[in-house]
Scaffold this motif. Structure first.
Motif: not given
Length: 244
Positions: A128-129, A133, A185, A189
């Motif tokens: 996931t973002a 991160r 994010r 993507k």
DNA sequence: ATAGGCCTGGAC
DNA sequence: GTCCAGGCCTAT
């Protein structure tokens, strides 16, 4: 990979023939003989690593580097650059086809992790973002260099690192740790889109890149000019006007 | 951190 | 003919 699975899972290996001297150095004759009779119980992929699981727990581990691919079914016999051939008990063959001959194939002992230290695929649900991160926050290196680190996320090569950063308008020189949540994010993507679009295409495929190999040409998004410089020994292409 | 090696098709 | 690129490893 799905195609490979369909052809080989459940089959027994009757022979493993290595055609290229570079591969012969990596997998010894005794090992080649030892896979005869082993049954293939599964096929997995991570990044460009290909894992063929054998019933005795060993793993035939191939890495495609930049230009390798499996040739299966009707395509196997007509592979242009056969480097290794797996013979199966239904008299079919699977060929490791690789013009550049940089692919590798090794036999991994039972119980060993063939891809220890390799990060998850970009399209893994766990990526996931927020997770990404967290990984980036520990890294001061330029984001482009961190994207190439397969221990973080597997499967992002030099071309697609540049493409993803262009797509998300991020300057490749930025320290990974300084990317904002919004940027990470957007980058994730972009990575997923770029890799999805690239999957299936061969190295010498349609090859229409947005920035890669376009030094001196006009940015397809703004009035800028694509620049090239070196990071970690690899070419990076970007537009300094719209990538911040 | 950087350089060199692997390998070969394609661009000069 | 010479050089370069790709992914990844080893050596300096």
């Amino acid at each position: 990979m799905v195609e490979l699975r369909r052809h080989v899972v459940g089959r027994c290996i009757t022979d493993l023939v290595i055609h290229h001297p570079a591969l012969r150095r990596r997998i010894k004759p005794t090992q080649r003989r030892s896979v005869r009779g082993a049954r293939i119980v599964g096929v997995r992929r991570r990044g460009k690593h290909q894992l063929i699981d054998l019933d005795d727990g060993r793993v035939l581990h191939a890495h495609f580097r930049m230009s390798g691919d499996w040739a299966v079914g009707d395509d196997a016999a007509s592979a242009r650059y056969p480097r290794a051939t797996i013979h199966l008990d239904d008299d079919s063959i699977v060929v490791l086809d690789d013009p550049r001959a940089l692919s590798s194939i090794v036999l991994v002992a039972a119980g060993e992790d063939a891809i220890a230290g390799l990060g998850p695929d970009a399209d893994d649900a766990g990526v996931t973002a927020a997770w990404l991160r967290e990984r980036f926050e520990k890294r001061r290196a330029p984001i482009k260099v961190v994207l190439l680190d397969q221990a973080v996320v597997s499967g992002i090569g030099n071309i697609y690192a540049s493409e993803s950063l262009w797509s998300s308008r991020i300057d490749p020189r930025r320290p990974a740790s300084e990317l904002t949540a919004v940027e990470v994010r957007a980058l994730l993507k972009s990575i997923r889109e770029v890799l999805a679009r690239a999957s299936g295409a061969r190295y010498d495929g349609d090859g229409r890149f947005q920035v890669y190999d376009r030094e001196g040409k006009k940015c397809r998004r703004c009035k800028g000019t694509i620049e090239r410089f070196t990071q970690a020994g690899r070419s990076t292409y970007f537009c300094s006007k719209c990538q911040r």
